[in-house]
Design an enzyme around this catalytic site. Structure first.
Site, PDB file in Angstrom:
ATOM      1  N   GLY A  42       0.861  -1.180   0.000  1.00  0.00           N
ATOM      2  CA  GLY A  42       0.000   0.000   0.000  1.00  0.00           C
ATOM      3  C   GLY A  42       0.896   1.227   0.000  1.00  0.00           C
ATOM      4  O   GLY A  42       2.077   1.155  -0.362  1.00  0.00           O
ATOM      5  N   HIS A 266     -16.031   6.211  11.556  1.00  0.00           N
ATOM      6  CA  HIS A 266     -16.143   7.373  10.669  1.00  0.00           C
ATOM      7  C   HIS A 266     -17.598   7.839  10.598  1.00  0.00           C
ATOM      8  O   HIS A 266     -18.498   7.024  10.410  1.00  0.00           O
ATOM      9  CB  HIS A 266     -15.646   6.977   9.274  1.00  0.00           C
ATOM     10  CG  HIS A 266     -15.371   8.143   8.390  1.00  0.00           C
ATOM     11  ND1 HIS A 266     -16.369   8.977   7.942  1.00  0.00           N
ATOM     12  CD2 HIS A 266     -14.217   8.613   7.874  1.00  0.00           C
ATOM     13  CE1 HIS A 266     -15.834   9.917   7.181  1.00  0.00           C
ATOM     14  NE2 HIS A 266     -14.519   9.721   7.126  1.00  0.00           N
ATOM     15  N   ARG A 331     -13.663  13.397  13.712  1.00  0.00           N
ATOM     16  CA  ARG A 331     -14.528  12.238  13.449  1.00  0.00           C
ATOM     17  C   ARG A 331     -15.138  11.621  14.695  1.00  0.00           C
ATOM     18  O   ARG A 331     -16.312  11.248  14.679  1.00  0.00           O
ATOM     19  CB  ARG A 331     -13.707  11.170  12.730  1.00  0.00           C
ATOM     20  CG  ARG A 331     -13.330  11.614  11.363  1.00  0.00           C
ATOM     21  CD  ARG A 331     -12.439  10.628  10.682  1.00  0.00           C
ATOM     22  NE  ARG A 331     -12.136  11.160   9.361  1.00  0.00           N
ATOM     23  CZ  ARG A 331     -11.370  10.558   8.478  1.00  0.00           C
ATOM     24  NH1 ARG A 331     -10.799   9.410   8.774  1.00  0.00           N
ATOM     25  NH2 ARG A 331     -11.153  11.102   7.309  1.00  0.00           N
TER      26      ARG A 331
HETATM   27  C1  LIG Z   1     -12.710   4.054   2.053  1.00  0.00           C
HETATM   28  C2  LIG Z   1     -11.509   4.689   2.677  1.00  0.00           C
HETATM   29  C3  LIG Z   1     -11.165   5.995   2.378  1.00  0.00           C
HETATM   30  C4  LIG Z   1     -10.061   6.595   2.972  1.00  0.00           C
HETATM   31  N1  LIG Z   1      -9.747   7.893   2.642  1.00  0.00           N
HETATM   32  C5  LIG Z   1      -8.654   8.454   3.194  1.00  0.00           C
HETATM   33  C6  LIG Z   1      -8.279   9.785   2.851  1.00  0.00           C
HETATM   34  O1  LIG Z   1      -8.928  10.449   2.051  1.00  0.00           O
HETATM   35  N2  LIG Z   1      -7.180  10.308   3.428  1.00  0.00           N
HETATM   36  C7  LIG Z   1      -6.419   9.617   4.325  1.00  0.00           C
HETATM   37  O2  LIG Z   1      -5.421  10.132   4.810  1.00  0.00           O
HETATM   38  N3  LIG Z   1      -6.747   8.331   4.639  1.00  0.00           N
HETATM   39  C8  LIG Z   1      -7.828   7.741   4.107  1.00  0.00           C
HETATM   40  N4  LIG Z   1      -8.150   6.459   4.443  1.00  0.00           N
HETATM   41  C9  LIG Z   1      -7.226   5.668   5.267  1.00  0.00           C
HETATM   42  C10 LIG Z   1      -6.050   5.212   4.412  1.00  0.00           C
HETATM   43  O3  LIG Z   1      -6.502   4.867   3.135  1.00  0.00           O
HETATM   44  C11 LIG Z   1      -5.334   3.988   5.008  1.00  0.00           C
HETATM   45  O4  LIG Z   1      -5.105   4.172   6.366  1.00  0.00           O
HETATM   46  C12 LIG Z   1      -3.998   3.800   4.325  1.00  0.00           C
HETATM   47  O5  LIG Z   1      -4.142   3.794   2.930  1.00  0.00           O
HETATM   48  C13 LIG Z   1      -3.330   2.515   4.793  1.00  0.00           C
HETATM   49  O6  LIG Z   1      -2.151   2.349   4.044  1.00  0.00           O
HETATM   50  P1  LIG Z   1      -1.141   1.204   4.407  1.00  0.00           P
HETATM   51  O7  LIG Z   1      -0.067   1.255   3.383  1.00  0.00           O
HETATM   52  O8  LIG Z   1      -0.745   1.305   5.833  1.00  0.00           O
HETATM   53  O9  LIG Z   1      -1.990  -0.160   4.272  1.00  0.00           O
HETATM   54  P2  LIG Z   1      -2.844  -0.767   3.043  1.00  0.00           P
HETATM   55  O10 LIG Z   1      -3.041   0.162   1.925  1.00  0.00           O
HETATM   56  O11 LIG Z   1      -4.046  -1.387   3.677  1.00  0.00           O
HETATM   57  O12 LIG Z   1      -1.920  -1.894   2.486  1.00  0.00           O
HETATM   58  C14 LIG Z   1      -1.716  -3.107   3.172  1.00  0.00           C
HETATM   59  C15 LIG Z   1      -0.815  -3.974   2.340  1.00  0.00           C
HETATM   60  O13 LIG Z   1      -0.426  -5.083   3.138  1.00  0.00           O
HETATM   61  C16 LIG Z   1      -0.649  -6.284   2.431  1.00  0.00           C
HETATM   62  N5  LIG Z   1      -0.953  -7.290   3.437  1.00  0.00           N
HETATM   63  C17 LIG Z   1      -1.768  -7.198   4.514  1.00  0.00           C
HETATM   64  N6  LIG Z   1      -1.714  -8.331   5.234  1.00  0.00           N
HETATM   65  C18 LIG Z   1      -0.851  -9.154   4.603  1.00  0.00           C
HETATM   66  C19 LIG Z   1      -0.372 -10.458   4.850  1.00  0.00           C
HETATM   67  N7  LIG Z   1      -0.754 -11.154   5.913  1.00  0.00           N
HETATM   68  N8  LIG Z   1       0.495 -10.993   3.958  1.00  0.00           N
HETATM   69  C20 LIG Z   1       0.913 -10.295   2.852  1.00  0.00           C
HETATM   70  N9  LIG Z   1       0.507  -9.045   2.589  1.00  0.00           N
HETATM   71  C21 LIG Z   1      -0.358  -8.501   3.451  1.00  0.00           C
HETATM   72  C22 LIG Z   1      -1.775  -5.999   1.468  1.00  0.00           C
HETATM   73  O14 LIG Z   1      -1.681  -6.880   0.397  1.00  0.00           O
HETATM   74  C23 LIG Z   1      -1.448  -4.552   1.092  1.00  0.00           C
HETATM   75  O15 LIG Z   1      -0.486  -4.558   0.066  1.00  0.00           O
HETATM   76  C24 LIG Z   1      -9.272   5.859   3.877  1.00  0.00           C
HETATM   77  C25 LIG Z   1      -9.612   4.553   4.189  1.00  0.00           C
HETATM   78  C26 LIG Z   1     -10.734   3.971   3.623  1.00  0.00           C
HETATM   79  C27 LIG Z   1     -11.111   2.607   4.036  1.00  0.00           C
END
Ligand SMILES: Cc1cc2nc3c(=O)[nH]c(=O)nc-3n(C[C@H](O)[C@H](O)[C@H](O)COP(=O)(O)OP(=O)(O)OC[C@H]3O[C@@H](n4cnc5c(N)ncnc54)[C@H](O)[C@@H]3O)c2cc1C
Length: 637
Positions: A42, A266, A331
């Site tokens: 992500g 939210h 929120r």
């Molecule tokens: C609908 C929605 C809208 C949002 N809008 C906003 C916004 O406008 N602004 C803002 O700041 N935030 C927003 N958020 C929050 C934000 O999107 C997330 O907190 C953020 O994108 C998380 O990023 P990350 O890289 O930590 O995890 P993620 O993007 O969730 O990525 C997780 C990664 O880990 C991998 N993974 C997980 N578990 C495993 C495993 N066991 N084995 C292998 N791979 C695994 C997945 O494949 C993925 O690649 C929003 C959230 C949602 C749900």
């Protein structure tokens, strides 16, 4: 044990720069000798893998989707914060720092939050250089909008698809490294164990989700960027694959879990339509820039079409209760206020679980075309789901589980208490305290990935010899055996209830008893019911198919088993914290409906150590100190 976050001392404005200078460096020619595993692609993991590859390390990146760019970050809608102060409305690094600490109800570390605010500006430059198409104003300058908990406009956005555009930027950077050979990408792999040798993180065990093969990977450091855990509520705004599994496996191998009870509900999501729904849909907080929340003042008006209810018969409850922040109250506060109206019997729509989000005033002021430009895709999405046109009548909204502020405990270097295990993005607990402000998750994920880990991981690697352990080590074999055994167990139970039936029941318990409002009694109910449900799961779950093929029931069974253990920890954490703060609202601790903190007894990070399933975990505390902001009662009035 008292935990040490290893925050640098001295004037906060200089701590990150000084710390970066103090960190040891790995010579550029030596970087290629080190292997780093990044789980998750992500925004946090994708940015980290690309940056570490660019630096010259050997990176192995993993995700369970079929492409790195399908990570859940792609769903983010409203925007990303930065302290650029382009609108000239009084923003600064200090203000972003202050708003974040206050928004988190004074339960985050000052040093980490300062660094986040400081690097926020670099993120925008980085993303613009990658070609992320942020919205621009008529003159061509980057545009900003407002988000909750702030009185300045500091949110950069790309319509309602900011996450997607940012992820395409990170994915391009990642793809460049894959082509250059510094990053090897493993998709459709789910991490099912962390390999720890002599107390140090040395690798992971994964299941190839297509073939069912169990595989081991070794490295000199492991980064988890595996996202959040609010699917513990079953219904949430998160993608259905989001789970606690990677974090939980690491926790069971010794990583402390910090503040698990801090979850964000939210305020603006499309209300649930039926019992068998499996997903809830977020309507971005950015909509509260132009949308006004209201419910009818009189219950007698509840059955009427909203457009027939005159202005004077509407209760714009956020504007009434919080005149200075109005519809842009943070929120946790906006969600509780919506619930309060519905509990009072003034909720709208089926079941009375809804409030209106009304754009008519803004449409009159700026015109429907401008509203369409700002949020067109969100209005379309709303219409597809509800068959209602929000240009013509107000949207209906209800709060829903959305984000986890808790996560694995990390120090200032983003390293967990297991040497060599780093945790990034939503998977760690670091900066949002007890409540995250809108548009700050993307900022944190990219800060961790692009601007923090590239430095701090070097500081760690410079102290260790590369390649000390490989997958022939007995611990790797043991982890593979353990994963195989649990697969066999799932498949052999052959019970009567489906995996999702268990998950739905667990989610119901969590929402009812550990959701937007919690009490000693409700949490104690869960502390009895969850172990019983877990016991039943291991006797009565039905998982069809085999382990040697693509088997989504098996995948979900593993995730549900982990949620069934994790949920108990979450309730325990909520039960021990005899105060209300941010998203953690204990009904016993409130002052006229507002969260009542207890700084004398609970101004700490609570980090739990795993002692065994069905055994009490041990609580470790990291005291929080506030030298740069005044520890005060939060007010948005
Ligand atoms: C609908 C929605 C809208 C949002 N809008 C906003 C916004 O406008 N602004 C803002 O700041 N935030 C927003 N958020 C929050 C934000 O999107 C997330 O907190 C953020 O994108 C998380 O990023 P990350 O890289 O930590 O995890 P993620 O993007 O969730 O990525 C997780 C990664 O880990 C991998 N993974 C997980 N578990 C495993 C495993 N066991 N084995 C292998 N791979 C695994 C997945 O494949 C993925 O690649 C929003 C959230 C949602 C749900």
């Amino acid at each position: 044990m008292i935990l040490d976050g290893k925050c640098p001392t001295g004037p906060i404005q200089q701590t990150w720069d000084k710390h970066r200078f103090d960190l040891k460096l790995v010579n550029p020619a030596n970087k290629r000798k080190y292997n780093i595993i990044v789980v998750g692609t992500g925004l946090a993991g994708g940015a980290a893998a690309a940056s570490l590859g660019e630096l010259g390390y050997n990176v192995q990146a993993f995700c369970y989707q079929d492409s790195a760019r399908r990570a859940h970050s792609i769903a983010a809608q409203g925007g990303i914060n930065a302290a650029k102060n382009y609108p000239n409305d009084g923003d600064s690094i200090y203000r972003l720092f202050y708003d974040t600490i206050k928004g988190g109800d004074f339960r985050a570390r000052e040093a980490d939050v300062w660094r986040l605010a400081q690097v926020s500006n670099n993120i925008i430059d980085q993303c613009v250089a990658q070609g992320v198409p942020f919205a621009r104003d008529y003159a061509g300058y980057l545009d900003n909008r407002s988000f909750g908990g702030a009185q300045v406009s500091r949110t950069f956005y790309a319509r309602g698809q900011t996450g997607q555009q940012l992820l395409l930027g990170a994915y391009s950077a990642l793809s460049r490294q894959i082509k250059a050979g510094t990053v090897k990408m493993y998709d459709r792999r789910e991490m099912l164990d962390l390999v720890v040798v002599d107390g140090v993180a040395r690798g992971i065990t994964v299941r190839n989700l297509v073939t069912g093969q169990i595989e081991s990977y070794a490295a000199d450091a492991v980064c988890l960027a595996t996202g959040g855990y609010v699917n513990v509520f079953y219904l949430s705004t998160n993608a259905m694959g989001c789970s606690v599994t990677a974090n939980w496996k690491a926790h069971k191998k010794g990583a402390y879990f910090a503040n698990p009870c801090y979850t964000q509900i939210h305020p603006t999501c499309i209300p649930q339509a039926g019992d068998y729904q499996s997903k809830l849909t977020l309507m971005s907080e950015s909509l509260r820039n132009d949308g006004r929340c209201w419910v009818p003042k009189n219950k007698a008006d509840l059955g009427k079409h909203p457009n027939e209810i005159p202005e004077e018969a509407r209760d714009y409850y956020l504007e009434r209760k919080y005149p200075s922040f109005g519809n842009l109250a943070p929120r946790d506060i906006a969600s509780r206020a919506a619930k309060e109206q519905c509990d009072d019997g003034r909720g709208v729509g089926p079941g009375g679980r809804g409030v209106y989000l009304d754009f008519s005033t803004s449409i009159k002021r700026v015109g429907a075309d401008t509203i369409k430009e700002r949020y067109g895709n969100l209005f379309e999405m709303y219409e597809k789901i509800t068959d209602e046109d929000a240009y013509k009548r107000p949207m209906r909204m209800y709060p829903a589980p959305h984000y986890s502020m808790g996560g694995l405990w990390v120090d200032y270097n983003l390293m967990s208490n297991i040497p060599g295990l780093f945790v990034l993005g939503e998977a760690n607990f670091s900066v949002h305290g007890a409540n995250r402000l809108g548009a700050s998750a993307l900022m944190q994920g990219l800060a961790d990935g692009y601007f923090v880990i590239p430095y701090t991981i070097g500081g760690y690697l410079a102290t260790v010899k590369p390649g000390q352990v490989n997958t022939d080590h007995a611990e790797f074999k043991k982890c593979e055996e353990d994963v195989n055994k649990s697969t066999e167990k799932f498949l052999s139970i052959n019970g009567k209830r489906t995996v999702s039936d268990f998950m739905r029941e667990l989610g119901g318990l969590m929402w009812e008893n550990c959701g937007m409002a919690r009490s000693k009694e409700s949490l104690e109910t869960n502390l009895k019911k969850i172990p019983a449900l877990r016991e039943e799961f291991w006797k009565n779950v039905k998982v069809s198919g085999s382990g040697a093929e693509l088997n989504q029931q098996l995948e979900n069974a593993g995730r549900t088993a982990d949620f069934l253990e994790f949920a108990e920890l979450m309730c325990r954490d909520a039960h021990h914290r005899n105060e209300s703060c941010g998203g953690h609202f204990r009904v016993e601790y409130q002052d006229e409906g507002e969260a009542q903190r207890d700084d004398a007894n609970y101004c700490y990070v609570g980090a739990w150590e795993f002692k065994g399933v069905d055994k009490e975990p041990e609580l470790h505390k990291e005291p929080l100190k506030f030298d740069n902001v005044h520890l005060a009662v939060r007010s948005y009035k």
